[in-house]
Design an enzyme around this catalytic site. Structure first.
Site, mmCIF file in Angstrom:
data_model
loop_
_atom_site.group_PDB
_atom_site.id
_atom_site.type_symbol
_atom_site.label_atom_id
_atom_site.label_comp_id
_atom_site.label_asym_id
_atom_site.label_seq_id
_atom_site.Cartn_x
_atom_site.Cartn_y
_atom_site.Cartn_z
ATOM 1 N N GLY A 177 55.493 108.286 80.954
ATOM 2 C CA GLY A 177 55.843 109.625 81.400
ATOM 3 C C GLY A 177 54.774 110.656 81.090
ATOM 4 O O GLY A 177 53.770 110.389 80.424
ATOM 5 N N HIS A 178 55.023 111.884 81.566
ATOM 6 C CA HIS A 178 54.012 112.939 81.403
ATOM 7 C C HIS A 178 53.805 113.306 79.939
ATOM 8 O O HIS A 178 54.723 113.318 79.143
ATOM 9 C CB HIS A 178 54.342 114.174 82.243
ATOM 10 C CG HIS A 178 55.698 114.763 82.026
ATOM 11 N ND1 HIS A 178 56.214 115.733 82.829
ATOM 12 C CD2 HIS A 178 56.659 114.528 81.107
ATOM 13 C CE1 HIS A 178 57.410 116.080 82.412
ATOM 14 N NE2 HIS A 178 57.693 115.361 81.362
ATOM 15 N N ASN A 179 52.537 113.528 79.631
ATOM 16 C CA ASN A 179 52.089 113.925 78.290
ATOM 17 C C ASN A 179 52.303 112.857 77.222
ATOM 18 O O ASN A 179 52.224 113.133 76.021
ATOM 19 C CB ASN A 179 52.746 115.230 77.845
ATOM 20 C CG ASN A 179 52.295 116.412 78.679
ATOM 21 O OD1 ASN A 179 52.925 116.761 79.669
ATOM 22 N ND2 ASN A 179 51.183 117.018 78.292
#
Length: 340
Positions: free
Chosen positions: A235-237
């Site tokens: 997922g993001h980050n």
């Protein structure tokens, strides 16, 4: 290609047991090996290897007597990988930019690259020396593919994402898809712009059909030497430390920070916004839901120390008998109370 056992021993820095001039044309498994093949064996497969059809076997150094020609080495698995490379003919790759490639404005292309048919390289992208891009790869605006990296067919590298040196990205992977970010207001899910990127550091390998989301801001990062199996989602980050192993169908939710040399076995699921320390191992289908200290070995859902999980699983198997005994005791207790 033919190599004598003596030549092979020199390549893998091993000692020979038996005839040294016998010749070999391939390296394969114990089950598939023939007289002109060499294989390897470690416990508990040494006895099986002695009776197989292979002409010779790579064995651990502590084995001093063997029923057929052998090479003693410190690590048979490592030695065998060298032989797979030796006996596998290299692919023929033409070092050129094919005439069907679409190259947009201000693209920088290094030396000795191979960019195969129907690749699209968008504005301001950089392809460094010795990179190989297979057909139907898309490299987005401002993205970078590092030196000596290999990008297999149908990979998408979205805008401003960075691929390091000697990276390998297998077919169908998407590097830099939008992170799953929405703000819900009055029942409507409003998209949060995902304006960050993905950074893959050097010597990273990404499996087939992997999705790595770009950061909302900043970078989603996979650090040096980490290997990601097929069908993984980051997922993001998310930040994955150096030397990690992430096995198939694992999902790691946004903003999770993972230390170096962490292993996720197959089908793990990790919540977001937690921190996982260095040198951790998660058994298959483990789900970390809180921070995990360095050096942990966890299992289960929710994740718990592996030994504790084993005790719980053992107790579950006893539950039917325990329930039966409990019903018998309740019945006896009811009879005693009745006869008071």
């Amino acid at each position: 290609m033919e190599k004598t056992l003596r030549e092979i021993a020199a390549l893998v820095d091993g000692n020979i047991l038996g005839e040294s001039e016998v010749k070999f044309t391939g390296a394969t498994s114990i089950e598939q090996a023939g007289l002109t093949d060499i294989t390897f064996a470690v416990e508990p497969h040494l006895q099986e290897a002695e009776g197989c059809n292979a002409g010779a076997v790579i064995i651990p150094k502590y084995i001093t007597v063997f029923a057929k020609p052998a090479i003693q080495v410190e690590n048979p698995r490592v030695a065998f990988t060298k032989l797979l490379e030796l006996f596998t003919p290299p692919l023929k790759i033409k070092r050129e930019v094919h005439s069907t490639v679409i190259v947009r404005d201000n693209v920088k292309i290094g030396k000795n690259v191979a960019i195969m048919p129907y690749v699209v390289i968008d504005d301001d992208a950089v392809i460094e020396d010795n990179a190989v891009l297979y057909p139907y790869v898309y490299v987005g605006q401002g993205a970078r593919v590092g030196e000596s990296s290999t990008i297999y067919p149908n990979v998408t590298i979205r805008e401003f994402c960075e691929v390091g040196k000697r990276d390998i990205i297998h077919s169908g992977a998407v590097i830099g898809s939008d992170g799953f970010g929405f703000v819900t207001q009055n029942g409507t899910h409003n998209k949060v712009p995902q304006v960050g990127n993905v950074v893959l550091e050097d010597d990273v390998e990404i499996g087939a059909n992997v999705g790595i989301d770009r950061a909302t801001t900043g970078s989603t990062r996979v650090k040096r030497g980490t290997k990601v199996d097929n069908l993984v989602h980051l997922g993001h980050n998310v930040e994955i430390g150096e030397g990690g192993l992430i096995v198939a169908q694992t999902g790691i939710a946004g903003s999770t920070k993972v230390g170096h040399h962490v292993t996720f076995a197959g089908q793990c699921g990790c919540v977001g916004h937690i921190e996982i320390g260095d040198n951790c191992t998660f058994a298959a289908r483990t789900a970390p839901i809180n921070n995990v200290p360095s050096g942990s070995f966890y299992a289960g859902f929710p994740a718990r120390p592996h030994k504790e999980w084993l005790r719980v699983q053992a107790s579950l198997h006893k539950a039917p008998n325990m329930m039966k005994k409990m019903r018998e005791l309740e019945k006896r207790l009811a009879e005693l109370e009745k006869n008071k």
